[in-house]
Design an enzyme around this catalytic site. Structure first.
Site, PDB file in Angstrom:
ATOM      1  N   SER A  38       0.939  -6.694   5.305  1.00 37.54           N
ATOM      2  CA  SER A  38       0.257  -7.359   4.192  1.00 37.54           C
ATOM      3  C   SER A  38      -0.050  -6.420   3.032  1.00 37.54           C
ATOM      4  O   SER A  38      -0.854  -6.745   2.177  1.00 37.54           O
ATOM      5  CB  SER A  38      -1.041  -8.005   4.686  1.00 37.54           C
ATOM      6  OG  SER A  38      -0.768  -9.081   5.548  1.00 37.54           O
ATOM      7  N   GLY A  39       0.568  -5.246   3.018  1.00 37.45           N
ATOM      8  CA  GLY A  39       0.318  -4.315   1.935  1.00 37.45           C
ATOM      9  C   GLY A  39      -0.966  -3.539   2.083  1.00 37.45           C
ATOM     10  O   GLY A  39      -1.497  -2.997   1.106  1.00 37.45           O
ATOM     11  N   LEU A  40      -1.493  -3.452   3.306  1.00 37.40           N
ATOM     12  CA  LEU A  40      -2.734  -2.720   3.573  1.00 37.40           C
ATOM     13  C   LEU A  40      -2.472  -1.444   4.352  1.00 37.40           C
ATOM     14  O   LEU A  40      -3.377  -0.841   4.907  1.00 37.40           O
ATOM     15  CB  LEU A  40      -3.715  -3.605   4.356  1.00 37.40           C
ATOM     16  CG  LEU A  40      -4.142  -4.887   3.652  1.00 37.40           C
ATOM     17  CD1 LEU A  40      -4.938  -5.772   4.595  1.00 37.40           C
ATOM     18  CD2 LEU A  40      -4.947  -4.571   2.400  1.00 37.40           C
ATOM     19  N   SER A  41      -1.190  -1.053   4.404  1.00 41.27           N
ATOM     20  CA  SER A  41      -0.777   0.157   5.102  1.00 41.27           C
ATOM     21  C   SER A  41      -0.995   0.074   6.601  1.00 41.27           C
ATOM     22  O   SER A  41      -1.409   1.031   7.237  1.00 41.27           O
ATOM     23  CB  SER A  41      -1.526   1.378   4.548  1.00 41.27           C
ATOM     24  OG  SER A  41      -0.973   2.559   5.056  1.00 41.27           O
ATOM     25  N   SER A  42      -0.696  -1.082   7.180  1.00 41.48           N
ATOM     26  CA  SER A  42      -0.831  -1.208   8.629  1.00 41.48           C
ATOM     27  C   SER A  42       0.143  -0.300   9.356  1.00 41.48           C
ATOM     28  O   SER A  42      -0.159   0.203  10.441  1.00 41.48           O
ATOM     29  CB  SER A  42      -0.614  -2.668   9.059  1.00 41.48           C
ATOM     30  OG  SER A  42       0.644  -3.147   8.631  1.00 41.48           O
ATOM     31  N   SER A  43       1.324  -0.038   8.777  1.00 43.82           N
ATOM     32  CA  SER A  43       2.294   0.835   9.448  1.00 43.82           C
ATOM     33  C   SER A  43       1.771   2.266   9.529  1.00 43.82           C
ATOM     34  O   SER A  43       1.912   2.930  10.563  1.00 43.82           O
ATOM     35  CB  SER A  43       3.648   0.803   8.724  1.00 43.82           C
ATOM     36  OG  SER A  43       3.530   1.267   7.396  1.00 43.82           O
ATOM     37  N   ALA A  44       1.163   2.758   8.448  1.00 40.26           N
ATOM     38  CA  ALA A  44       0.590   4.106   8.482  1.00 40.26           C
ATOM     39  C   ALA A  44      -0.578   4.170   9.462  1.00 40.26           C
ATOM     40  O   ALA A  44      -0.754   5.162  10.166  1.00 40.26           O
ATOM     41  CB  ALA A  44       0.130   4.527   7.086  1.00 40.26           C
ATOM     42  N   ALA A  45      -1.381   3.111   9.519  1.00 41.69           N
ATOM     43  CA  ALA A  45      -2.502   3.081  10.464  1.00 41.69           C
ATOM     44  C   ALA A  45      -2.006   3.174  11.896  1.00 41.69           C
ATOM     45  O   ALA A  45      -2.586   3.879  12.734  1.00 41.69           O
ATOM     46  CB  ALA A  45      -3.326   1.812  10.266  1.00 41.69           C
ATOM     47  N   ASP A  61      -0.808   6.472   1.691  1.00 43.77           N
ATOM     48  CA  ASP A  61      -1.350   5.709   2.817  1.00 43.77           C
ATOM     49  C   ASP A  61      -2.038   6.588   3.853  1.00 43.77           C
ATOM     50  O   ASP A  61      -3.199   6.350   4.193  1.00 43.77           O
ATOM     51  CB  ASP A  61      -0.243   4.877   3.462  1.00 43.77           C
ATOM     52  CG  ASP A  61       0.301   3.812   2.519  1.00 43.77           C
ATOM     53  OD1 ASP A  61      -0.369   3.534   1.502  1.00 43.77           O
ATOM     54  OD2 ASP A  61       1.386   3.278   2.777  1.00 43.77           O
TER      55      ASP A  61
END
Length: 436
Positions: A144-151, A193
């Site tokens: 969703s553009g909230l940097s879930s992948s980096a998290a 991110d």
């Protein structure tokens, strides 16, 4: 490094932690009291959009939602994982040699765990223990553009480091997460991110110089700090979801724009006979103004976004430190317009949502979150009228995109969020936190 300016909303809650601990206990056969949990918040970028990969200065803060990874050390080198979002499980060993993914179509949720092992291996760290764990994000907030992948990537890094007694600095982990994204997954992104997730502090706006990888901070108005009860801030963050989702590494749009920025830098540096790395940070603003006429239309727009966004970051820092939310919000909205006009990102649906946010009552500024091709838009809104603004956005977006809205859980269409804190490992004694 600042220690935080107030009292962030409690995330994760004890209920959320208990769920994760019980899941890990069931998977591992260990007692729930032994389970450690990595809490990695999602992030927003009010200013500094799309310039991290050019060595620009970006701003960021985390929110009170994110990824939780519960884990215990395995008895050997095996990694055993289950997910709250995906079916099936993962099994591999940390002493297996990990190789970069060649086909972006092969990226899945397992890739981030393997990518974390790859990054640590590639940097010379000795991994002798795996983890048994359970990872879960917030339903509807991934992609969703909230940097879930980096998290997710950072969560795996912190867990693997914890069980292998590796002590790394936030700056080290920023570079390791960049290795996951750039070298293992093949995504040409910068350090915005991971910097936001690892360095943010409640009440502060984080500024990251992406060329020198050096952070700095500005607290929101020292005057407002003394006037707000119990450290509460006078604004909240609206996240409005478009219903569009896809996996960023599989999209060519992002990498194409990174390439165009580099081509613009190369052309401008070539005029000077300069052999510096082709990033726009290496181009003096005066040189850009004098020579921008040599750029073709696409490259000129990318460069204009970069140089105008750098100016907005400088002005934004001053407005934030003075507590001038009106001015800060106007800069956020100007950033959003430049992302659409100059960086040329944003689908029709995302642009519609962005325009609705700008019209919502008490919204001070709005822009896309993330790359702008899918996911959500963010807005800075007056605390006292946040729910009113959220209700307006829900109703208006449903009018123009009823089919997309029907796919979004009702309680996830517009979220009212608060600023968060940095990623951390929560030890079995939940009153103790391990700094990262």
């Amino acid at each position: 490094m600042p220690g935080g300016g107030g009292s962030p909303s409690r995330w994760p809650s004890e209920e959320e932690l208990d769920i994760v601990r019980k899941k890990v206990a069931a998977i591992s056969g260990r007692d729930a009291s032994e389970v450690r949990v990595v809490a990695c918040p999602y992030r927003i970028c009010p200013l500094g959009a799309h310039i991290d990969h050019q060595g620009g200065t970006v701003t960021a803060m985390t929110i009170n939602y994110g990824v939780l990874l519960g884990f215990v050390p395995s008895d050997d080198t095996e990694v055993v994982l289950q997910s709250g979002q995906f079916k099936g499980g993962i099994r591999f060993r940390v002493d297996d040699l990990q190789k970069p993914i060649e086909n972006p179509g092969n990226i899945n949720w397992e890739s981030y765990a393997r990518g974390a092992v790859y990054a640590l291996q590639n940097s010379g760290y000795d991994l002798r223990k795996g983890i048994i764990g359970y990872i879960s994000g917030v339903k509807g907030l991934d992609s969703s553009g909230l940097s879930s992948s980096a998290a997710v990537g950072i969560a795996y890094l912190l867990a693997l480091e914890n069980v292998n007694d590796l002590v790394l600095s936030p700056v080290d982990n920023i570079q390791l997460d960049k290795s996951i994204e750039n070298k293992y997954l093949g995504l040409e992104n910068g350090i915005l991110d991971p910097s936001a997730i690892l360095l943010s502090r409640y009440g502060y706006l984080t500024f990251m110089d992406c060329k020198t990888a050096s952070p700095s901070y500005a607290y929101f108005s020292e005057l407002s700090k003394s006037q707000q009860p119990q450290g509460q801030l006078p604004f909240k963050i609206l996240l409005a979801f478009s219903g569009l989702q896809h996996n960023l590494p599989k999209s060519r749009g992002y990498n194409t724009r990174v390439f165009e920025c580099k081509e613009a830098a190369r052309a401008l540096l070539c005029v000077l006979g300069c052999e510096d790395a082709p990033i726009l940070r290496n181009v003096d603003p005066g040189v850009y103004e004098a020579q921008k006429c040599i750029l073709d239309e696409n490259l000129a727009r990318r460069a204009e976004h970069y140089f105008s966004e750098m100016k907005r970051v400088v002005k934004g820092r001053d407005a934030w430190a003075r507590g001038n939310l009106q001015e800060f919000g106007q800069l956020v909205s100007a950033s959003g317009r430049s992302s659409i006009v100059n960086y040329e990102c944003g689908s029709k649906e995302m642009i519609q949502l962005h325009e609705i946010l700008l019209k919502a009552p008490s919204v001070l500024g709005a822009r896309f979150s993330g790359a702008g091709f899918r996911g959500c838009c963010l807005a800075i809104v007056d605390s006292e009228h946040a729910e009113e603004a959220a209700a307006y956005v829900r109703a208006e977006y449903e009018k123009v995109q009823p089919d997309l809205v029907s796919k979004i859980p009702a309680d996830r269409r517009v979220l009212v969020c608060e600023p968060g804190d940095s990623a951390r490992v929560i030890l079995p004694d939940h009153d103790r936190h391990a700094g990262v």
